[in-house]
Design an enzyme around this catalytic site. Structure first.
Site, PDB file in Angstrom:
ATOM      1  N   HIS A 171      38.230  23.827   9.703  1.00 40.52           N
ATOM      2  CA  HIS A 171      39.155  24.202  10.768  1.00 40.52           C
ATOM      3  C   HIS A 171      40.443  23.390  10.739  1.00 40.52           C
ATOM      4  O   HIS A 171      41.165  23.320  11.735  1.00 40.52           O
ATOM      5  CB  HIS A 171      38.473  24.086  12.133  1.00 40.52           C
ATOM      6  CG  HIS A 171      37.425  25.134  12.361  1.00 40.52           C
ATOM      7  ND1 HIS A 171      36.448  25.033  13.327  1.00 40.52           N
ATOM      8  CD2 HIS A 171      37.193  26.314  11.716  1.00 40.52           C
ATOM      9  CE1 HIS A 171      35.665  26.106  13.275  1.00 40.52           C
ATOM     10  NE2 HIS A 171      36.096  26.883  12.310  1.00 40.52           N
ATOM     11  N   CYS A 198      54.650  23.726  10.225  1.00 38.24           N
ATOM     12  CA  CYS A 198      55.663  24.633  10.778  1.00 38.24           C
ATOM     13  C   CYS A 198      55.204  26.061  10.556  1.00 38.24           C
ATOM     14  O   CYS A 198      54.839  26.442   9.438  1.00 38.24           O
ATOM     15  CB  CYS A 198      57.015  24.400  10.098  1.00 38.24           C
ATOM     16  SG  CYS A 198      58.263  25.608  10.599  1.00 38.24           S
TER      17      CYS A 198
END
Length: 255
Positions: free
Chosen positions: A117, A125
């Site tokens: 995860h 970004c």
């Protein structure tokens, strides 16, 4: 607690969830004192569509992480037991749902830890894809920037973690499945096993003819597939299991 399922095991895959880090002072998500139990509204902040669409949701996300004890947390006995197991010579791979980096801090080789995860230690970004250390963005949040943007392209920044509604990295997911299919023993520790597709790694292991052991406080959807289900505290159970796999006696539990 420990049965014949440790016999002859040379390849181990360990799937770890939030319960592994609770002894380090990091709350889980769904437990009695979990992050989402205390504040159900935060679930929206962990959903990609809501995060991208609503500056208020992003502000809640950054504030929840600004206050997270995970930034200062130290590895606990469970993390250290897995690092010790690797050092013993057993082929062990850690497949973790956690984003705190504590397995690596405890001494597990970074290349042996698969962060399913993502990681909270980096910021990505959503526009140009630039990745930077989290400290830079968290300093901006501390200074009052509730919705930090990329200094290069102006797009939304997010922690390099997988939110609900995002797909796992295909390469990471594929490697995790191969590890689960090849390990002689899969140990699922501290996970509710409610989040797919990661939870289904348990089924991948069982379908490949391997043993599944679950160490968790509460029942999981995969309990009936396991050769053993252990409800003992993780900080006590996992060091004992790792010691048995390594063929040694467990040492005293350290902090």
């Amino acid at each position: 607690m420990i049965g014949s399922w440790v016999d002859g095991v040379e390849r181990v895959a360990v799937l770890t969830g939030a319960g592994v880090s609770t002894d380090s002072g990091i709350p889980d998500y769904r437990g009695p004192s979990g992050v989402w139990t205390r504040d159900p509204s935060l679930v929206k902040a962990f959903t990609y569509q809501s995060f991208m669409a609503d500056p208020g949701v992003r502000a809640a996300f950054w504030q929840s992480h600004r206050q997270s004890p995970a930034w200062r947390a130290q590895p606990n006995a469970a993390h250290r037991a897995l690092a010790d197991l690797e050092r013993s010579g057993v082929a062990v791979r850690v497949l973790t749902q956690n984003v705190d980096g504590l397995h690596q801090s405890a001494g597990s080789s970074p290349r042996k830890v698969l962060e399913l995860h993502g990681t909270m230690r980096e910021v990505v970004c959503t526009g140009c894809g630039e990745r930077t250390p989290s400290e830079q963005t968290m300093a901006r949040v501390e200074a009052g920037d509730s919705d930090p943007r990329c200094v290069d392209c102006g797009a939304i920044l997010k922690l390099a973690v997988v939110l609900f509604g995002e797909h796992l990295d295909p390469a990471t997911a594929g490697l995790a499945e191969r590890i689960a299919a090849n390990a002689q023993l899969m140990i699922a520790v501290g996970s509710s096993l409610q989040v797919e597709p990661v939870a289904s790694l348990c089924a991948v292991a069982v379908n490949a003819g391997h043993r599944l052991v679950i160490v968790n406080r509460d029942p999981t959807p995969y309990d009936e597939l396991a050769v053993a289900v252990i409800r003992e505290p993780i900080g006590e159970a996992l060091p004992g299991i790792c010691a048995a796999l390594a063929g040694t006696k467990p040492g005293p539990v350290r902090g």
